[in-house]
Scaffold this active site. Structure first.
Site, PDB file in Angstrom:
ATOM      1  N   HIS B 144       0.836  -0.984   0.047  1.00 59.93           N
ATOM      2  CA  HIS B 144       0.021   0.087   0.188  1.00 59.93           C
ATOM      3  C   HIS B 144       0.876   1.252   0.005  1.00 59.93           C
ATOM      4  O   HIS B 144       2.051   1.231   0.380  1.00 59.93           O
ATOM      5  CB  HIS B 144      -0.902  -0.056   1.118  1.00 59.93           C
ATOM      6  N   ASP B 221       2.118  -4.729   7.869  1.00 59.93           N
ATOM      7  CA  ASP B 221       0.920  -3.907   7.800  1.00 59.93           C
ATOM      8  C   ASP B 221      -0.387  -4.870   7.965  1.00 59.93           C
ATOM      9  O   ASP B 221      -0.774  -5.621   6.843  1.00 59.93           O
ATOM     10  CB  ASP B 221       0.827  -3.209   6.426  1.00 59.93           C
ATOM     11  N   GLN B 224      -5.663  -5.087   6.699  1.00 62.81           N
ATOM     12  CA  GLN B 224      -6.488  -5.974   6.090  1.00 62.81           C
ATOM     13  C   GLN B 224      -6.609  -7.360   6.752  1.00 62.81           C
ATOM     14  O   GLN B 224      -7.279  -8.023   6.445  1.00 62.81           O
ATOM     15  CB  GLN B 224      -6.196  -6.040   4.552  1.00 62.81           C
ATOM     16  N   LYS B 247     -11.536   0.075  10.107  1.00 61.30           N
ATOM     17  CA  LYS B 247     -11.965  -1.142   9.201  1.00 61.30           C
ATOM     18  C   LYS B 247     -12.414  -2.579   9.976  1.00 61.30           C
ATOM     19  O   LYS B 247     -12.492  -3.694   9.281  1.00 61.30           O
ATOM     20  CB  LYS B 247     -10.409  -1.693   8.299  1.00 61.30           C
ATOM     21  N   CYS B 386      -4.702   2.587  -3.866  1.00 58.35           N
ATOM     22  CA  CYS B 386      -3.345   2.911  -3.092  1.00 58.35           C
ATOM     23  C   CYS B 386      -2.336   2.019  -3.355  1.00 58.35           C
ATOM     24  O   CYS B 386      -1.362   1.981  -2.944  1.00 58.35           O
ATOM     25  CB  CYS B 386      -3.525   3.289  -1.670  1.00 58.35           C
TER      26      CYS B 386
END
Lengths: 135, 428
Positions: B144, B221, B224, B247, B386
């Site tokens: 990202h 990261d 998600q 999220k 992104c």
């Protein structure tokens, strides 16, 4: 938003291509969508009436259809009249309500033509960055 | 035609859970310039943009409203009762997060604005101070921009070489390339846990052991992954980890940076100001203990408390069950979309991905496709998500991404497929 007329102009764009010896050529983009349009214009002997306009580009149906419809409209228009075109004129050409997020797609061709004419008239720096439309 | 029957059994009661999300009952299709449902909204919302942000269930909204209604106050320094109540709730939210991700304690949990800020915190507080021209930072081609742009800029400032582990044509990382790129000069490996575009689930612990063999650090990261599967930072063996509250049923404005305590102790603050100092004179200042050292200024108090409520909410469903539900929907969507002529799906096969599917329809620009899906009430994301360099590699300017969460149903995937089919036929 996707009336038959828009789909028709998208699938069969009018005045698509390049001119042999245009009076001005200009390229612009809509970075958030990746739409790119090049406009080429021939002026009549009076130096202000548009004799021919051609465009090439890559992008969504709204940006391509709007550029195609505009290219037809430009024929016979003066550069002053081109400069006076606003967002409503573009959406009138398209004949649909364009959602707020898509307006930048619809007006890209107009912006490129207007900026090209201004550069040609010496009113805009030709080394300026490419025309860009965003929200 | 589909070869896969619509699953009848969800891992939990999705219909009952949907009652916690009133927004799912609204219609769309009318004037988008005025917030909220209007008289021209005439089609049921099908919300499939969860990888961008999820909806907030009533219990979380109530927790936030309760804070504002009954004990709204600034934290840490107040002696009065409201401030103490707010401080306890805000500080305990760090403990909730620590338990949730397997951190040793609140010292390892820093609240940030979002994943991006967590990434920048490490890039500035650790990267700018530590990196030099002799070092390299290893990313992946599927990062990202939060990770990619940040390390690119830190690389430009420090002279550190920024390199990218290649993505294979099936959407997985080339682990041979990872082994080649991660070397003795690797100071940091920053890698996305689940790709927000491809849905690829990256082998973080394998990358962590490769990185640690070369004495480097690894930052994963989790934007998600944390929302939809059990995540344990100790199992992953990462040095830094980040995710966002919005999220995972939480509010916007709150994210988390996890860091190993010894590393965080060794780092200087990234932002200076109130709440993060111990003693200040006109000449010098000393810092508060972790994690407050990295939380300068009045923090996002309601959002931090809201995040803890969101964690309690998704834990009450069960992260294993959420993961199973996401897999079920992603596999079903992948299967149904794969059956359509002219649809290209990016990333690994349906049973090896996170709960999202990015795709394009031949001859239909992603923004046109998204507009037409909106006419069917279907909310998806269209654009580069992104990940512009990844889209360049895929050879497309943009894609459409449908992403799922706890409240989504098989019937909603069917609406998506119906709308995609209609768009394809319209442009044919």
């Amino acid at each position: 938003m996707y009336r038959q007329q828009i789909l028709d102009h998208y699938k069969n764009p009018r005045n698509y291509g390049e001119l042999e010896d245009p009076d001005f050529t200009h390229v612009g983009e809509n970075p958030s969508c990746g739409d790119t349009i090049q406009m080429e214009v021939d002026l009549a002997d009076d130096g202000e009436t548009i004799a021919a306009a051609r465009f090439t580009g890559d992008g969504c149906a709204i940006s391509m259809a709007a550029a195609s419809m505009l290219s037809e409209e430009l024929h016979g228009m003066t550069t002053d009249e081109l400069d006076a075109l606003d967002t409503d004129d573009v959406t009138d050409l398209l004949g649909v309500d364009v959602s707020p997020m898509r307006i930048k797609c619809a007006v890209l061709g107009r912006q490129v033509a207007q900026d090209g004419a201004k550069i040609h008239a010496g009113e805009l720096d030709p080394d300026a960055e490419r025309s860009i439309t965003e929200e | 035609m589909s070869t896969m029957e619509a699953p009848e059994q969800y891992p939990f009661d999705v219909a009952a859970l949907r009652a916690d999300f009133p927004v799912l009952e609204r219609s769309v299709g009318g004037d988008p310039t005025t917030p909220g449902e209007g008289p021209d909204d005439d089609v049921d919302l099908v919300y499939l943009d969860n990888a961008a942000t999820s909806h907030t269930p009533d219990p979380v909204v109530e927790t936030i409203a309760d804070y504002y209604r009954t004990y709204n106050s600034n934290v840490h320094r107040g002696i009065h009762q409201l401030s103490q109540e707010a401080s306890v709730a805000y500080e305990e939210a760090h403990d909730t997060v620590a338990d949730f991700i397997g951190a040793a304690g609140r010292e390892e949990v820093i609240f940030t604005k979002n994943t991006t800020e967590a990434m920048n915190l490490v890039a500035y507080a650790w990267g700018l101070e530590t990196l030099g021209p002799e070092d390299n930072v290893v990313l992946t081609e599927m990062e990202h921009h939060a990770s990619l742009v940040t390390w690119q800029q830190i690389g430009a400032r420090t002279g550190a070489d920024v390199r990218y582990i290649e993505v294979e044509s099936d959407g997985t990382l080339d682990m041979d390339d990872a082994a080649a790129k991660i070397d003795d000069d690797t100071a940091m490996v920053s890698v996305v846990h689940i790709s927000n575009t491809l849905g690829t689930v990256n082998p973080i612990s394998e990358l962590a052991s490769m990185t640690h063999e070369h004495d480097g650090l690894i930052f994963a990261d989790g934007a998600q992954s944390v929302p939809n599967r059990p995540v344990d930072v100790a199992d992953l063996d990462v040095d830094f980890f980040a995710f966002s509250g919005h999220k995972m049923c939480g509010p916007t404005g709150i994210g988390v940076l996890y860091g190993r305590q010894a590393l965080l102790e060794s780092m200087q603050p990234y932002l200076y100001g109130g709440e993060m100092i111990r003693k200040v004179t006109f000449e010098e200042s000393t810092w508060e203990d972790l994690p407050w050292k990295f939380e300068a200024g009045t923090p996002s108090i309601a959002q931090g408390i809201g995040l803890a409520a969101a964690i309690e909410y998704i834990e009450s469903i069960g992260l294993e069950r959420i993961e199973a539900h996401e897999e079920l929907l992603a596999e079903y969507a992948h299967e149904q979309l794969s059956d359509l002529d002219g649809v290209e799906i990016y990333g690994p096969a349906g049973d090896e991905r996170g709960g999202l599917v990015a795709f394009n329809v031949d001859g239909v620009h992603a923004h046109d496709l998204s507009s037409i899906l909106n006419d069917y009430g279907v909310a998806v994301r269209a654009g580069d998500h992104c990940t512009q360099p990844l889209h360049d590699k895929l050879g497309v300017a943009a894609s459409v991404r449908a992403s799922f969460y706890v409240y989504n149903t098989v019937e909603e995937v069917d609406v998506l497929v119906e709308a995609v089919t209609a768009a394809r036929d319209l442009f044919a």
